[in-house]
Design an enzyme around this catalytic site. Structure first.
Site, PDB file in Angstrom:
ATOM      1  N   LYS A   1       0.852  -1.187   0.000  1.00  0.00           N
ATOM      2  CA  LYS A   1       0.000   0.000   0.000  1.00  0.00           C
ATOM      3  C   LYS A   1       0.885   1.234   0.000  1.00  0.00           C
ATOM      4  O   LYS A   1       1.911   1.277   0.688  1.00  0.00           O
ATOM      5  CB  LYS A   1      -0.901   0.008   1.234  1.00  0.00           C
ATOM      6  CG  LYS A   1      -1.727   1.277   1.406  1.00  0.00           C
ATOM      7  CD  LYS A   1      -2.456   1.268   2.735  1.00  0.00           C
ATOM      8  CE  LYS A   1      -3.154   2.591   2.995  1.00  0.00           C
ATOM      9  NZ  LYS A   1      -3.777   2.652   4.314  1.00  0.00           N
TER      10      LYS A   1
ATOM     11  N   GLU B   1      -7.984  11.542  13.831  1.00  0.00           N
ATOM     12  CA  GLU B   1      -7.076  10.406  14.015  1.00  0.00           C
ATOM     13  C   GLU B   1      -6.104  10.603  15.175  1.00  0.00           C
ATOM     14  O   GLU B   1      -5.136  11.360  15.068  1.00  0.00           O
ATOM     15  CB  GLU B   1      -6.299  10.131  12.725  1.00  0.00           C
ATOM     16  CG  GLU B   1      -5.479   8.857  12.803  1.00  0.00           C
ATOM     17  CD  GLU B   1      -5.011   8.386  11.437  1.00  0.00           C
ATOM     18  OE1 GLU B   1      -4.155   7.500  11.397  1.00  0.00           O
ATOM     19  OE2 GLU B   1      -5.501   8.895  10.414  1.00  0.00           O
TER      20      GLU B   1
END
Length: 464
Positions: free
Chosen positions: A218, A267
């Site tokens: 990724k 986050e």
């Protein structure tokens, strides 16, 4: 308002003066005060001409407003370990008067770091160091509805007690004084410039090719949107809009001269209270629905979408591996749940653990940054790709921002959903995770969705 009396200040500072006859002495004292609006304090202290920093936790239980720079921790290499060492050394140099064991009181260092110090800095981020934790001169802390004022000072053998007391009185008066509000025309966006959108899509294709080769699993690619406004941005107004419109998100603002990096990020990277640790896996994104039924359907598909679940699991496994050497009693739920925001919803998994003796929040931040949600997996390969193919300078975007205090408490978040404001202009940043079967146009649309929170805040701009 409960002001710190001259007698109380004199007792503390006289003691510090006695200890400063041979060396400079750092002194910090904290006083509980009557409730005051953090935004009022932020706006009032603008006239001091000092940099201001703002932090609000995602649940709004903790708000910090820091003013001025007493000491800056700015290592140029080995930034995590050297920040930890310098922070510990500085604490030993302070005389600390803080009768409260409340998070965010006492000596507090607040700031952040750049995403990747190995990538050359551009003029866009010239005022932001690769690593910069500030111990302010003034700190307003609101914790669970209670307010505290911390004053930090550097005293030398030449310091005059009367001048110090007069300065502190001036600072205190700003807490209760209200200047007339300046009326400004509503803020409007006059121009939006997408930076190299076509090139960005081509880099997504290149990333998928590298992933198919087995170079990485990724790769997260980010892009920039530049905004131009009709007038200078009033930072206090933007913070107010963020607080009102971005629930369940950390709201932050870090001024450096005429620039201000601000945003509302959902986050968390890590939170520590003594030896108790909480981290967050937040990866996998979808928009909110226009109706409750549509919202539930989108959430259901997000919970069962292979790409998003894979992206989320990258983060879960990374956090597990990153903290295993530093913690014990690690607890991770089996699967994610939905974390709803104003414009977006995410897959969310909390992680709890206990820190082993000798380790601090800086050790954990070093291991967690960058998470697969902002860099990719594996870390080294994805970061190498980003350095070579991503043309924008991320600066502090996607990097750790947060605070730590002398009570051994602290919290860091990941600086996404953010913008770098430069008077009448601003750069917005958004990224997405590229995996083997990613489609450039779909990834491009995902970044458009991620621009929405900050665009919404600027588009609803108002007069000051």
């Amino acid at each position: 308002m409960v002001l710190i009396t001259e007698e109380q200040v004199e007792t503390i500072l006289t003691n510090a003066l006695q200890q400063s006859q041979r060396n400079n002495q750092l002194v910090s004292y904290t006083k509980k005060i009557d409730p005051i609006s953090p935004l009022h304090f932020f706006n009032q202290t603008k006239k001091l001409g000092k940099s201001r920093l703002f932090w609000a936790s995602s649940d709004r239980e903790l708000v910090l407003v820091a003013v001025g720079n007493l000491v800056n921790i700015t290592p140029t290499e080995s930034r995590f370990s050297k920040t930890k060492k310098q922070w510990e050394q500085l604490l030993n140099q302070f005389i600390i008067h803080n009768p409260y064991s409340v998070s965010g009181t006492g000596v507090v260092a607040i700031g952040g770091m750049c995403f990747d110090p190995k990538k050359p800095k551009t003029p866009l981020w010239q005022h932001y160091n690769d690593s910069d934790m500030t111990i302010p001169e003034l700190l307003l802390t609101t914790n669970s509805g209670q307010c505290y004022l911390t004053v930090n000072l550097k005293i030398t053998k030449d310091t005059l007690l009367e001048e110090l007391i007069a300065q502190i009185k001036q600072w205190e008066e700003m807490l209760v004084h209200s200047d007339p509000e300046e009326t400004l025309e509503p803020l409007t966006i006059e121009k939006k410039i997408e930076k190299e959108a076509d090139y960005w899509k081509k880099s997504v294709v290149k990333a998928t090719e590298e992933i198919r080769k087995g170079t990485a699993e990724k790769i997260v690619l980010a892009r920039e949107m530049r905004l131009q406004f009709n007038r200078n941005v009033a930072i206090g107004n933007i913070i107010e809009n963020l607080l009102e419109t971005q629930p369940n998100s950390y709201v932050f603002a870090f001024e450096k001269g005429q620039d201000c990096f601000l945003g509302a990020t959902p986050e968390r990277l890590v939170k520590v209270e003594k030896d108790l640790l909480l981290s967050t896996c937040l990866a996998g994104t979808a928009p909110r629905g226009k109706t409750e039924e549509e919202d539930r359907n989108i959430a259901y598909h997000l919970l069962h979408d292979e790409k998003n679940l894979q992206e989320h699991d990258f983060v879960v496994q990374m956090i597990r591996e990153a903290i295993s050497d530093y913690c014990f009693d690690v607890d991770i739920p089996e699967g994610p749940v939905i974390y709803p925001l104003k414009n977006l919803q995410h897959l969310y998994t909390p992680v709890t653990a206990k820190l082993k003796r000798g380790y601090s929040i800086f050790d954990i931040v070093r291991e967690l940054h960058p998470t697969p949600a902002l860099g990719g997996s594996p870390k080294e390969a994805s970061m190498a790709f980003i350095r070579e193919y991503e043309r924008m300078d991320r600066g502090w975007y996607g990097a750790p921002i947060g605070w730590v205090d002398s009570n051994e408490h602290g919290e860091f978040a990941v600086a996404i959903r953010s913008a770098l404001v430069q008077q009448k202009e601003a750069s917005l940043f958004a990224g997405c995770g590229v995996v083997e079967h990613s489609n450039p146009d779909m990834e491009y649309e995902e970044t458009n969705i991620k621009f929405m929170p900050m665009l919404h805040v600027f588009e609803q701009g108002k007069g000051e």
